[in-house]
Design an enzyme around this catalytic site. Structure first.
Site: not given
Ligand code: 13P
Length: 253
Positions: A9, A11, A97, A99, A169, A175, A215
């Site tokens: 992803n 993003k 997601h 976010e 997640e 992150g 992560s």
């Molecule tokens: P990270 O791997 O940067 O923690 O992000 C996870 C994520 O949100 C994947 O959709």
């Protein structure tokens, strides 16, 4: 064996040129995927055709959208429909997601509509769920994730559900560099599978890939993916570095 998936992803990261270079580097590694293994790249909308092109000659590699709109078509300036994605050859779309839930107020019910649009267009939704830190600390993560599944997924029939991928997640692990332990990941994945079995059947529950996200790194992917109910990962930061994502693809069961 049910499908095992390494999903990147990106993003809202990378320029087109950087993204193209990253795809080139990963494709060049020519990692051979077995029949049940898949590598999926959820890239920004303007890069979808590029990602489709780069993965076209690779077996079990595919491009994915990161979102779509819940309406079929019409006067929704700036939005992208599932049908549009289908028309350019997209097979997957990440939905819900954390976010998007946090910054764009996407509710479980809106997500159910987005899932419906994807299924109508033959696109596999990668449905994200997961709890924030305060819920984890209160120990009520199962009922929180259970409600997400119920409101977004359980209105669909077994045949429709079998066309989906679920990604767990935990928001506190995204992150942050703070990965769920293998015990925490396995426990939640087993809970999600048990819920699917309760509402559908053992056959349906055993068939659906449940990815872990939060992560995931080259150094911990193998251990996480070795959990019996963890069927790969949805990867943010580490998917932006070719050598790291290559290792993560190689860590698939
Ligand atoms: P990270 O791997 O940067 O923690 O992000 C996870 C994520 O949100 C994947 O959709």
């Amino acid at each position: 064996m049910r499908n095992q998936i390494a999903a990147a992803n990106w993003k809202m990261n990378l320029t087109y040129q950087e993204g193209e270079q990253l795809m080139n580097d990963i494709v060049k590694a020519s990692i051979h995927l077995k029949g049940h293994q898949k590598a999926i790249f959820a890239v920004p909308f303007p890069y979808l055709m590029m990602a489709i092109g780069k993965t076209a000659s690779m077996v079990n590699y595919a491009a994915s959208a990161q979102n779509c709109y819940e309406k079929k078509s019409g006067a929704y300036t700036g939005e992208v429909s599932a049908e549009m994605l289908h028309s350019i050859g997209i097979k997957y779309c990440v939905l819900g997601h954390s976010e998007r839930r946090a910054y764009f107020n996407e509710s479980n019910l809106v997500l159910a509509e987005k899932i419906a649009r994807c299924l109508e267009s033959g696109i596999t939704p990668i449905f994200c769920c997961g709890e924030p830190l305060d819920i984890r600390e209160a120990g009520t993560q199962n009922s929180y994730v259970g409600a997400q599944l119920k409101e977004s997924l359980f209105g669909f029939n077994a045949q429709q559900l079998q066309k989906m991928v679920i990604a767990y997640e935990p928001i506190w692990a995204i992150g942050t560099g703070k990965t769920a332990t293998t015990e925490q990941a396995q426990e939640m994945h087993a809970y999600i599978r048990a819920e699917l079995e309760k509402h559908y059947s053992h056959a349906v529950a055993s068939d659906i890939p449940i990815l872990y996200g939060g992560s995931v790194k080259a150094g911990n992917a193998k251990e996480l993916f070795s959990c019996p109910d963890v069927d790969g990962g949805l990867v943010g930061g580490a998917s932006l570095v070719a050598k790291d994502f290559i290792e993560i693809i190689k860590a698939l069961k």
